[in-house]
Design a protein around this motif. Structure first.
Motif, short mmCIF file in Angstrom:
data_model
loop_
_atom_site.label_atom_id
_atom_site.label_comp_id
_atom_site.label_asym_id
_atom_site.label_seq_id
_atom_site.Cartn_x
_atom_site.Cartn_y
_atom_site.Cartn_z
N MET A 155 0.81 -1.22 0.11
CA MET A 155 0.06 0.09 -0.09
C MET A 155 0.85 1.37 0.08
SD MET A 155 -3.24 1.04 2.52
CE MET A 155 -3.02 -0.81 3.28
N THR A 156 0.71 2.06 -0.92
CA THR A 156 1.41 3.37 -0.97
C THR A 156 1.00 4.23 -0.01
OG1 THR A 156 1.38 3.11 -3.54
CG2 THR A 156 2.02 5.26 -2.55
N ASP A 157 2.08 4.93 0.75
CA ASP A 157 2.01 5.90 1.91
C ASP A 157 2.73 6.85 1.60
OD1 ASP A 157 1.48 7.44 4.06
OD2 ASP A 157 1.78 5.41 5.51
N ASN A 158 2.00 8.22 0.94
CA ASN A 158 2.75 9.45 0.77
C ASN A 158 2.76 10.45 1.85
OD1 ASN A 158 3.33 8.59 -2.07
ND2 ASN A 158 1.47 8.76 -2.38
N ARG A 159 2.21 10.07 2.96
CA ARG A 159 2.31 10.88 4.15
C ARG A 159 3.46 11.56 4.56
NH1 ARG A 159 -1.63 7.61 8.04
NH2 ARG A 159 -0.10 5.97 7.45
N VAL A 160 3.35 12.64 4.80
CA VAL A 160 4.81 13.42 5.50
C VAL A 160 4.30 13.82 6.98
CG1 VAL A 160 5.82 15.55 5.47
CG2 VAL A 160 5.38 14.32 3.41
N ASP A 161 4.92 13.27 7.83
CA ASP A 161 4.66 13.60 9.43
C ASP A 161 4.72 14.72 9.63
OD1 ASP A 161 4.16 10.58 10.03
OD2 ASP A 161 6.00 10.16 10.48
N PRO A 162 3.77 15.34 10.41
CA PRO A 162 3.73 16.76 10.83
C PRO A 162 5.18 16.87 11.65
CG PRO A 162 1.49 15.85 10.90
CD PRO A 162 2.45 14.82 10.53
N LYS A 205 -6.00 4.69 3.17
CA LYS A 205 -7.12 3.75 3.48
C LYS A 205 -7.95 3.03 2.32
CE LYS A 205 -6.41 4.35 7.84
NZ LYS A 205 -5.73 3.00 8.60
N CYS A 206 -7.80 4.03 1.04
CA CYS A 206 -8.45 3.70 -0.01
C CYS A 206 -7.54 2.87 -1.07
CB CYS A 206 -9.19 4.82 -0.76
SG CYS A 206 -10.39 5.58 0.27
N ALA A 207 -6.31 2.87 -0.85
CA ALA A 207 -5.19 2.43 -1.72
C ALA A 207 -5.40 0.89 -2.24
CB ALA A 207 -3.78 2.75 -1.14
N GLY A 208 -5.36 0.55 -3.27
CA GLY A 208 -5.41 -0.75 -3.72
C GLY A 208 -6.61 -1.59 -3.60
N LEU A 209 -7.79 -0.89 -3.46
CA LEU A 209 -9.10 -1.47 -3.51
C LEU A 209 -9.69 -1.06 -4.77
CD1 LEU A 209 -10.48 -0.44 -0.23
CD2 LEU A 209 -9.49 -2.49 -0.60
N SER A 210 -10.52 -2.27 -5.21
CA SER A 210 -11.46 -1.99 -6.58
C SER A 210 -12.35 -1.28 -6.32
CB SER A 210 -11.83 -3.45 -6.89
OG SER A 210 -12.80 -3.86 -6.00
#
Length: 168
Positions: free
Chosen positions: A1-8, A32-37
């Motif tokens: 799952m791709t996670d592009n979040r940058v920690d505050p 939360k939505c990544a990789g779902l159909s």
């Protein structure tokens, strides 16, 4: 799952802190939505609720639009996925909705929100009132963080129900 979040950051001035937290929560919904159909994104939580991940993305596109385009910037744009005829259309009308369109519209609203709020002081007062009162950019940013945080909790439960994936 791709996670592009940058920690505050732990230490920062108010404006970058608020914007970074908002971006972190925006990206959390994407994670939360990544990789779902499309079918998985449309799955409902539990009757009688019409809550789904796709509905949350559509809802947040409308929320971004309302607060940043209308309240902050004084535009008079209608809802994207809801209307007077379908006040909960962002949630109720997902059975044939396009996930690609929903994510594109959501991302476009985020981009617009960033553009109209860039460089503004948190004390900036929006051009439209809410419930007869002025609204500051600070209030909008805090409200948006709260809105995403609440809905990301929903998204976490929906995702776990779909495929067991959990996480921050």
């Amino acid at each position: 799952m791709t996670d592009n979040r940058v920690d505050p950051p732990f230490i920062a001035d108010e404006t970058p802190m608020l914007h970074t937290w908002l971006d972190w929560h925006r990206e959390t919904l994407a994670v939360k939505c990544a990789g779902l159909s499309e079918e998985q994104l449309r799955l409902r939580s539990a009757a009688p609720s019409t809550l789904s991940l796709l509905g949350l993305v559509r809802h947040m596109a409308d929320v971004e639009r309302h607060w940043f385009r209308n309240v902050l910037n004084g535009e008079n744009t209608p809802g994207i996925f809801w209307s007077d005829q379908h006040p909960d259309g962002e949630f109720d009308l997902v059975d044939t909705a396009s996930a690609e369109e929903a994510f594109a519209r959501w991302r476009a609203e985020i981009d617009h929100a960033r553009d109209v709020s860039a460089g503004l002081s948190p004390d900036t007062v929006g051009k439209q009132q809410r419930r007869g009162a002025d609204v500051s950019l600070r209030w909008i940013l805090v409200h948006m963080i709260e809105e995403y945080a609440r809905h990301n909790g929903h998204a976490d439960l929906l995702r776990e129900q779909i495929d067991g994936v959990t996480g921050e």
